[in-house]
Design a protein around this motif. Sequence first.
Motif, short mmCIF file in Angstrom:
data_model
loop_
_atom_site.label_atom_id
_atom_site.label_comp_id
_atom_site.label_asym_id
_atom_site.label_seq_id
_atom_site.Cartn_x
_atom_site.Cartn_y
_atom_site.Cartn_z
N PRO A 253 0.82 -1.21 0.00
CA PRO A 253 0.00 0.00 0.00
C PRO A 253 0.86 1.26 0.00
O PRO A 253 1.94 1.30 0.60
CB PRO A 253 -0.82 -0.12 1.28
CG PRO A 253 -0.81 -1.58 1.61
CD PRO A 253 0.50 -2.10 1.15
N ILE A 254 0.38 2.29 -0.67
CA ILE A 254 1.08 3.58 -0.73
C ILE A 254 0.27 4.62 0.04
O ILE A 254 -0.95 4.49 0.19
CB ILE A 254 1.30 4.04 -2.18
CG1 ILE A 254 -0.05 4.31 -2.88
CG2 ILE A 254 2.11 3.02 -2.95
CD1 ILE A 254 0.09 4.94 -4.24
N GLY A 255 0.95 5.67 0.50
CA GLY A 255 0.25 6.70 1.26
C GLY A 255 0.89 8.07 1.19
O GLY A 255 0.24 9.07 1.46
N ALA A 256 2.17 8.16 0.82
CA ALA A 256 2.86 9.45 0.74
C ALA A 256 2.33 10.25 -0.44
O ALA A 256 2.03 9.71 -1.51
CB ALA A 256 4.36 9.23 0.61
N CYS A 289 -9.37 5.94 -5.14
CA CYS A 289 -8.28 5.32 -4.37
C CYS A 289 -8.90 4.32 -3.40
O CYS A 289 -9.58 4.71 -2.44
CB CYS A 289 -7.48 6.38 -3.61
SG CYS A 289 -6.74 7.64 -4.67
N HIS A 290 -8.67 3.04 -3.65
CA HIS A 290 -9.22 1.98 -2.81
C HIS A 290 -8.23 1.72 -1.66
O HIS A 290 -7.11 1.26 -1.89
CB HIS A 290 -9.43 0.70 -3.62
CG HIS A 290 -10.39 0.88 -4.76
ND1 HIS A 290 -11.69 0.46 -4.71
CD2 HIS A 290 -10.22 1.47 -5.99
CE1 HIS A 290 -12.29 0.75 -5.86
NE2 HIS A 290 -11.42 1.37 -6.64
N CYS A 291 -8.68 2.03 -0.45
CA CYS A 291 -7.80 1.96 0.71
C CYS A 291 -7.84 0.59 1.37
O CYS A 291 -8.77 -0.21 1.13
CB CYS A 291 -8.16 3.05 1.72
SG CYS A 291 -8.07 4.72 1.05
N PHE A 328 -4.45 3.71 6.23
CA PHE A 328 -3.40 2.69 6.31
C PHE A 328 -2.74 2.42 4.96
O PHE A 328 -1.86 1.58 4.86
CB PHE A 328 -3.97 1.39 6.86
CG PHE A 328 -4.48 1.52 8.27
CD1 PHE A 328 -3.59 1.69 9.32
CD2 PHE A 328 -5.84 1.52 8.54
CE1 PHE A 328 -4.06 1.83 10.62
CE2 PHE A 328 -6.31 1.65 9.83
CZ PHE A 328 -5.41 1.81 10.88
N GLY A 329 -3.17 3.11 3.93
CA GLY A 329 -2.56 2.96 2.62
C GLY A 329 -3.57 2.68 1.52
O GLY A 329 -4.72 2.30 1.77
N ILE A 330 -3.13 2.89 0.28
CA ILE A 330 -3.97 2.69 -0.91
C ILE A 330 -3.49 1.44 -1.63
O ILE A 330 -2.30 1.31 -1.95
CB ILE A 330 -3.89 3.92 -1.83
CG1 ILE A 330 -4.41 5.16 -1.10
CG2 ILE A 330 -4.67 3.69 -3.11
CD1 ILE A 330 -4.18 6.45 -1.87
#
Length: 507
Positions: A253-256, A289-291, A328-330
């Motif tokens: 997962p990405i988040g930045a 964006c599916h988290c 918690f991220g994508i």
Amino acid sequence: MARVISVYLPTWPTDRLRRTGGDAAPPADAPLVVAAREKNRHVLVAADAAARAAGLGVGMVLTKAKILVPDLHVEYADPQADVESLERLALWALQRVSPFVAVDAPDGLIIDSTGADHLHGGEAALLDTLLGRLIMSGISARAAIADTRGAAHALARFSANPSFVAPEGHGTEVLLPLPLEALRLPTNLSQDLRKLGFATVGDVLSQPRAPLVLRFGPELGRRIAQALGERGEPIEPLRPADLIEVRRSFAEPIGAAETISRYISKLVVSLCTELELRGLGARRLDLLCHCVDNRIEAVRVGTATPARDIRRLTRLLCDKIETIAPGFGIEVMSLTATIAEPMGERQSSSLLIEEAEPDISDLIDTLSNRVGERAIYRFAPVASDVPERSVARVAALSPDLGEGWPGHWPRPSRLLPRPEPIETIALLPDHPPVSITWRGVRRRVRRADGPERVFGEWWRADAELVAVRDYFRIEDDAGERFWVYRAGDGENPETGSHKWFMHGIFG
């Protein structure tokens, strides 16, 4: 906080029949019902407003309805056609309201409007615009917006008249007075509850939930939890087969923000490639964006003209990154051209031959996506002699039709939102005022020009058949210039009240 719109279409089957029937459809004032077979008889499953006014209702036996209304128009139910038309309506809402629209069969739509209201001037304005377009299309509708899907569904059907906006974080207060049916309970379950004295949602919520679930089953507990937001009820957005969409899945997962920006750029490149192959340009883009925590964060941007410029589309989307809460991220990102229009190749003009026209579409796109499409517009002339009708708001980059305002009489640079009454001293019938009193300030008139007579538009209303206005340009002692008029010709009372009004100010 999430916000959900529920659109309720109480007479959808009959509205659909009238819309698809065209000229062959019954008149609007003719009672129309839809019947379906139930065991060995036919009963009404839908009735329009005229049929309800005649005493007919859902569940009535068809033979009885025909006795009560001999000239009744009867059509037989086609649930498949109803659902297909509802999906087309959902696609229309998908393009204009929000990227999250789902069919709420058999009589409604569900729209996740989180973060989309500011583009429409607020939640109340969003509902008014949505309902206005539906009603103008001949569809009866009511709508409500709330924090949860269950609450919005209940309020749309039992509180909206025609709209209802529940405050954010409303809790249970807005649900307490609603009937039991607002919880979307099976008919037999609500009947059993009523036998025990339960009549409203508040009656159910005031009791301990565990004994009720133990006695009536888990369905009651599930519906209560959904209405209160204790249990998730995700909206599966409508996605037509011909929709142009590109996706990217991530092993981690990405988040930045920088990472999200980088992958937005990659998605835009892929989408523009597909658009170019089809000869299309994007007018509206939806980034989903599916988290990890089963949420979907959405970003919607639009363009004033069809575009597939990679740099411009990337910048518009990246400007909205701060609205994305990755949590918690994508896990998955998808980019969709919700609205795409034909776009031909443009040949760049030679500066040696002619000067290139300035392109301000990039600026218009930036402003529109920040403050909303309705806030960016320009004025265009309308063929009307009545001043307040001679101008209309149009899209900022809409084509010029070549029309212009009358040039034989000067017009003020600013019209008031509506004419304001003034007190005057004037000699009837054709002389300008000697002095005026506007907003409590008396002004002596030094110079005046007129009258310019404007006639009413008789084809709009009978009252305008003989109505006239006499306009004057006046200048006071301080050099300020105003546009005033007298309602009527100064002689005949049927032409107007002969009162004076301030209508504009010259720059």
